[in-house]
Design a protein around this motif. Structure first.
Motif, short mmCIF file in Angstrom:
data_model
loop_
_atom_site.label_atom_id
_atom_site.label_comp_id
_atom_site.label_asym_id
_atom_site.label_seq_id
_atom_site.Cartn_x
_atom_site.Cartn_y
_atom_site.Cartn_z
N VAL A 1 6.28 -6.06 7.44
CA VAL A 1 4.75 -6.12 7.37
C VAL A 1 4.07 -4.82 7.70
O VAL A 1 4.21 -4.00 9.12
CB VAL A 1 4.41 -6.81 8.41
N THR A 2 3.49 -4.09 6.66
CA THR A 2 2.50 -2.97 6.85
C THR A 2 1.36 -4.00 6.38
O THR A 2 0.31 -2.59 6.37
CB THR A 2 3.26 -2.01 5.96
N ALA A 3 1.69 -4.77 5.76
CA ALA A 3 -0.28 -5.36 6.08
C ALA A 3 -1.15 -4.95 7.18
O ALA A 3 -0.79 -4.88 7.90
CB ALA A 3 0.17 -6.77 5.68
N GLY A 4 -2.01 -5.14 6.42
CA GLY A 4 -3.25 -4.07 7.58
C GLY A 4 -4.14 -2.92 7.13
O GLY A 4 -3.89 -2.74 5.98
N VAL A 5 -5.01 -2.34 7.62
CA VAL A 5 -5.44 -1.77 6.97
C VAL A 5 -5.31 -0.48 8.71
O VAL A 5 -5.10 -0.54 9.56
CB VAL A 5 -7.29 -1.89 7.78
N PRO A 6 -5.08 1.28 7.62
CA PRO A 6 -4.70 2.54 8.25
C PRO A 6 -5.60 2.67 8.78
O PRO A 6 -7.30 2.41 8.31
CB PRO A 6 -4.10 3.15 7.34
N GLY B 1 1.19 -1.33 0.09
CA GLY B 1 0.42 0.08 -0.10
C GLY B 1 0.88 1.60 0.08
O GLY B 1 1.83 1.36 -0.80
N GLN B 2 0.20 2.22 0.96
CA GLN B 2 1.11 3.84 0.70
C GLN B 2 2.73 3.64 1.16
O GLN B 2 3.57 3.88 0.58
CB GLN B 2 0.10 4.05 1.50
N ILE B 3 2.57 2.55 2.93
CA ILE B 3 3.42 2.77 3.33
C ILE B 3 4.44 1.46 2.69
O ILE B 3 6.25 1.98 1.84
CB ILE B 3 4.16 1.94 4.40
N GLY B 4 4.44 0.03 1.89
CA GLY B 4 4.73 -0.44 0.77
C GLY B 4 5.74 -0.32 -0.32
O GLY B 4 6.54 -0.07 -0.75
N THR C 1 2.37 -2.52 11.10
CA THR C 1 1.52 -2.60 11.31
C THR C 1 0.81 -1.77 12.72
O THR C 1 1.13 -2.42 13.62
CB THR C 1 0.63 -3.88 11.14
N ASN C 2 -0.57 -1.49 12.76
CA ASN C 2 -0.80 -0.39 13.71
C ASN C 2 -1.50 -1.75 14.04
O ASN C 2 -3.02 -2.23 13.55
CB ASN C 2 -1.30 0.66 13.64
N PRO C 3 -2.76 -1.12 15.69
CA PRO C 3 -1.64 -0.59 16.85
C PRO C 3 -0.17 -1.52 16.73
O PRO C 3 -0.17 -2.66 17.43
CB PRO C 3 -2.24 -1.35 18.29
N ILE D 1 4.58 -7.85 -1.70
CA ILE D 1 3.62 -9.37 -1.45
C ILE D 1 2.24 -8.54 -0.68
O ILE D 1 2.17 -7.67 -0.30
CB ILE D 1 3.67 -10.32 -1.12
N ASP D 2 1.12 -8.71 -1.64
CA ASP D 2 -0.30 -8.01 -1.20
C ASP D 2 -1.20 -8.84 -1.44
O ASP D 2 -0.84 -10.06 -2.52
CB ASP D 2 -0.32 -6.42 -1.67
N VAL D 3 -2.20 -9.04 -1.29
CA VAL D 3 -4.14 -9.95 -1.25
C VAL D 3 -3.87 -9.07 -2.52
O VAL D 3 -4.64 -9.80 -3.62
CB VAL D 3 -4.25 -9.98 -0.12
N ASN E 1 1.19 -14.39 -3.53
CA ASN E 1 1.60 -15.53 -3.17
C ASN E 1 2.85 -15.52 -2.12
O ASN E 1 3.95 -14.82 -2.15
CB ASN E 1 2.39 -16.36 -3.79
N TYR E 2 1.99 -15.52 -0.66
CA TYR E 2 3.65 -15.87 0.63
C TYR E 2 4.64 -16.73 0.11
O TYR E 2 5.53 -16.40 0.48
CB TYR E 2 2.84 -16.60 1.99
N ASP E 3 4.95 -17.31 -0.78
CA ASP E 3 5.65 -18.26 -0.88
C ASP E 3 6.81 -17.65 -1.55
O ASP E 3 8.06 -17.85 -1.44
CB ASP E 3 5.78 -19.11 -2.36
N1 APR Z 1 -0.93 -10.04 3.34
C1 APR Z 1 -0.67 -9.41 2.84
N2 APR Z 1 -1.17 -7.35 2.86
C2 APR Z 1 -2.08 -7.44 2.97
C3 APR Z 1 -3.34 -7.97 3.65
C4 APR Z 1 -2.55 -9.43 3.90
N3 APR Z 1 -3.36 -10.60 4.41
N4 APR Z 1 -4.02 -7.63 3.69
C5 APR Z 1 -4.18 -6.37 3.53
N5 APR Z 1 -3.10 -6.21 3.29
C6 APR Z 1 -2.74 -4.96 2.45
C7 APR Z 1 -3.52 -4.37 1.61
O1 APR Z 1 -3.92 -5.16 0.71
C8 APR Z 1 -2.77 -3.01 1.50
O2 APR Z 1 -2.61 -2.68 -0.17
O3 APR Z 1 -1.91 -4.47 3.05
C9 APR Z 1 -2.34 -2.58 2.26
C10 APR Z 1 -2.19 -1.64 3.23
O4 APR Z 1 -2.47 -0.42 2.67
P1 APR Z 1 -2.53 1.22 2.86
O5 APR Z 1 -3.45 -0.20 3.52
O6 APR Z 1 -1.93 1.62 1.54
O7 APR Z 1 -2.08 1.58 4.66
P2 APR Z 1 -0.69 2.29 4.42
O8 APR Z 1 -0.59 3.05 4.51
O9 APR Z 1 0.23 1.39 4.40
O10 APR Z 1 -0.53 1.58 6.26
C11 APR Z 1 -0.13 0.29 6.60
O11 APR Z 1 0.55 0.12 8.82
O12 APR Z 1 1.15 2.46 10.00
C12 APR Z 1 1.06 1.56 9.81
O13 APR Z 1 -1.65 2.43 10.82
C13 APR Z 1 -0.79 1.66 9.74
O14 APR Z 1 -1.56 -0.06 9.66
C14 APR Z 1 -1.43 0.60 9.20
C15 APR Z 1 -0.30 -0.38 8.12
#
Ligand code: APR
Length: 313
Positions: free
Chosen positions: A77-82, A12-15, A120-122, A33-35, A65-67
């Motif tokens: 790891v930044t996977a998650g929701v901001p 995402g944004q951080i990645g 990833t937060n928190p 790597i992203d879903v 693919n996590y492989d």
């Molecule tokens: N595996 C891989 N990637 C994943 C998964 C997963 N299971 N679930 C979600 N993602 C991906 C999303 O598809 C998205 O592209 O994680 C990425 C997150 O990117 P953004 O939504 O742009 O969030 P970002 O600003 O990068 O922040 C990520 O870091 O600082 C923390 O609070 C912030 O928890 C958040 C995380």
């Protein structure tokens, strides 16, 4: 020597920011790597096509693919929701735990020797969960927050004094949330202790702004949270590990009795080198700072207990 491999889980944004900075620094080859299908591939190809202009030969690939974690030296790891406006980092606990659990299980099987940096937060709860899920030694599982919080404080001090941002060093400890603790005596401006240059009252204002700096960005962006400064902060930690720099950085590390805390992740100054966290530095705080740090540890504890309960099922 073979090139290093750096996996970025979450494109995402951080990645995306980290992929560009890693390429510029030539720290290794990068896999995003992203879903979401297409996004990691698209970002990797986009940066590949710009390499001539940033003078790098690093290669970048995208994957769903996590492989493709296999053989990674570092996994970030930044996977998650901001966050969105009105949300606290703790509001992300449930949803992001599920994601970190999946990613952690994959890291355990594909890249158990990697240095794992969680963003990833928190944050303090997610890095705690990552260590539990992967079973990787705590020295190799670390959270990115203190580098960013300290950099934010240093930025505000530099802006206030009108000096170069990279002349200011700061230490912000504790949990990555409103309870974080900025240390007045620890700020140095070109080697000069801050108390010689700024009143405690002014510092307190900047310290408050630091504690809410993430919210300030969320309020401005409206669609997500900060990404440039978190991205470069995580890369600073990866660089310390990959280059065995022995850098002194504030990171979320597992405390084993230091600061009177046992088995919790919390932001403290550490030394990072090729063995991961090579030392946790116990600094002397005054009574006011000690009390604030203890309060911050308490804030982190609740989320860690929530993770424990989740893991026990
Ligand atoms: N595996 C891989 N990637 C994943 C998964 C997963 N299971 N679930 C979600 N993602 C991906 C999303 O598809 C998205 O592209 O994680 C990425 C997150 O990117 P953004 O939504 O742009 O969030 P970002 O600003 O990068 O922040 C990520 O870091 O600082 C923390 O609070 C912030 O928890 C958040 C995380």
């Amino acid at each position: 020597m073979a090139r290093k491999k750096i996996a970025l889980v979450g494109a995402g944004q951080i990645g995306g920011t980290m992929a560009l900075v890693l390429a510029q620094k030539q720290l290794g080859d990068v896999v995003l790597i992203d879903v979401v299908e297409g996004v990691p591939q698209g970002k990797a190809l986009d940066i590949m096509e710009g390499r001539l202009s940033i003078h790098t030969s690093a290669t970048l690939t995208g994957s769903n693919n996590y492989d493709d974690l296999a053989g990674s030296d570092v996994v970030i790891v930044t996977a998650g929701v901001p966050r969105k406006p009105g949300m606290t980092r703790d509001d992300l606990l449930n949803i992001n735990y599920g994601i970190v659990e999946k990613v952690g299980t994959a890291i355990k099987s594909k890249a158990p020797n990697a240095f794992v940096i969680v963003v990833t937060n928190p944050l303090d709860a997610m890095v705690y969960a990552m260590q539990k899920v992967t079973g990787i030694a705590p020295e190799k599982v670390v959270g990115m927050a203190g580098v960013l919080d300290s950099s934010r404080l240093a930025c505000f001090v530099a802006m206030e004094l009108g000096v170069a941002a990279d002349d200011v060093q700061a230490v912000v400890m504790g949990g990555h949330g409103p309870s974080m603790v900025s240390l007045y005596d620890f700020v140095s401006v070109g080697g000069i202790p801050l108390p010689q240059l700024m009143s405690k009252e002014k510092f307190n204002e900047l310290s408050k702004r630091t504690a809410m700096a993430g919210d300030e960005i969320v309020g401005l962006l409206k669609t997500g949270s900060a990404f440039y400064s978190p991205g470069v902060s995580a890369i600073r930690m990866a660089e310390a590990y990959l280059l065995d720099k022995k850098s002194v950085l504030t990171c979320a590390a597992e405390l084993k009795g230091q600061y009177g805390v046992n088995g919790l992740y919390c932001g403290v100054p550490v030394i990072i080198g090729s063995n991961g966290i090579e030392k946790i530095i116990e600094v002397k705080m005054n009574d006011e700072e000690k009390a604030a740090f203890a309060k911050s540890v308490d804030a982190v504890k609740g989320n860690a207990e929530w993770v424990d309960a989740k893991i026990k099922g």
